[in-house]
Enzyme design. Sequence first.
Site, PDB file in Angstrom:
ATOM      1  N   TYR A 136       0.852  -1.187   0.000  1.00  0.00           N
ATOM      2  CA  TYR A 136       0.000   0.000   0.000  1.00  0.00           C
ATOM      3  C   TYR A 136       0.889   1.238   0.000  1.00  0.00           C
ATOM      4  O   TYR A 136       1.570   1.517   0.990  1.00  0.00           O
ATOM      5  CB  TYR A 136      -0.899  -0.042   1.233  1.00  0.00           C
ATOM      6  CG  TYR A 136      -1.880   1.103   1.398  1.00  0.00           C
ATOM      7  CD1 TYR A 136      -2.102   2.049   0.410  1.00  0.00           C
ATOM      8  CD2 TYR A 136      -2.620   1.222   2.564  1.00  0.00           C
ATOM      9  CE1 TYR A 136      -3.014   3.076   0.577  1.00  0.00           C
ATOM     10  CE2 TYR A 136      -3.547   2.244   2.743  1.00  0.00           C
ATOM     11  CZ  TYR A 136      -3.730   3.169   1.746  1.00  0.00           C
ATOM     12  OH  TYR A 136      -4.632   4.186   1.918  1.00  0.00           O
ATOM     13  N   LYS A 165      -1.168  -1.183  -4.226  1.00  0.00           N
ATOM     14  CA  LYS A 165      -2.251  -0.210  -4.155  1.00  0.00           C
ATOM     15  C   LYS A 165      -1.611   1.157  -4.262  1.00  0.00           C
ATOM     16  O   LYS A 165      -0.910   1.604  -3.354  1.00  0.00           O
ATOM     17  CB  LYS A 165      -3.029  -0.334  -2.841  1.00  0.00           C
ATOM     18  CG  LYS A 165      -4.119   0.733  -2.688  1.00  0.00           C
ATOM     19  CD  LYS A 165      -4.785   0.665  -1.315  1.00  0.00           C
ATOM     20  CE  LYS A 165      -5.787   1.801  -1.151  1.00  0.00           C
ATOM     21  NZ  LYS A 165      -6.400   1.822   0.197  1.00  0.00           N
TER      22      LYS A 165
END
Length: 299
Positions: A136, A165
């Site tokens: 992330y 992400k």
Amino acid sequence: MKLNWKGVFPAITTPFNADLTVDHGFLAEHVRWLIDNGVAGIVPLGSLGEGATLSSNEKRQILETCLGAASGRVPIVPGISALGTAEAVELAKHSASVGCRGLMVLPPYVYSTDWREMRAHVAAVIAATELPCMLYNNPVAYRTDFVPEQIEELAAEFPNLEAVKESSTDVRRVTGIRALIGERLDILVGVDDAIVEGIDAGATGWIAGLVNAFPAESVALYRLALEGRKREAAELYRWFLPLLRMDTVPKFVQLIKLVQERVGQGRVHVRPPRLVLVGDELRQAEATIQRALASRPAL
């Protein structure tokens, strides 16, 4: 072990009762509703899920509820973050032991530093299990920026790092990652108001926020963008954007929970230091929601 990272993955909110305990009954209902509306997986315990305010025990209980509600229909991919590396590694191992099928690996909640230390942290979490992992990257929220060259380094070392992400808000990062490592990783858009541009740039999935209130519209927008149906995607995107922009401001949790409440899919309760919206902020948000609901397109 591989996970299909293509599709819309809701970063789910954590529902609270009036006394700010976790509302597990509604959580299970919400997970089932999202799955029924076509999402590809469920991502609990992330930023939108107020993960930093949850105790370790609460996180475990939330995973149990999500896994039970999903009944294997889609993967549960919890956000893994903590103040310290040991706690994050423990949560990763627990997630694997109870049946989660992937992990979203975050930087530490508070500490931001150089690549040597951040690399050691995320590497420890990725190496803790054999589960497929998604890194992330959200420099806006966490003050740690995993640049494409660093992502390439991690991908070369860890076969179970399968996705990123990308929440830097810069869609050039998608093309930058693709230029370095080709199709080695799936790239998922992590900010709602960049989904069409992100897919145009080469992303293949969406970790979404407003999907908590509008799953059918989110899935439809993703599919239109992925299929290159530009005119139809632009039309739906134009309607959706005022709501999607609520995902990219500091009070995104309060805003998205407000939208959920207005469509009958949640309540506005948030844990301090967050407080529910009041005054002009509330009135402006209400006006945006009312305009969107008044012009909600038929799918």
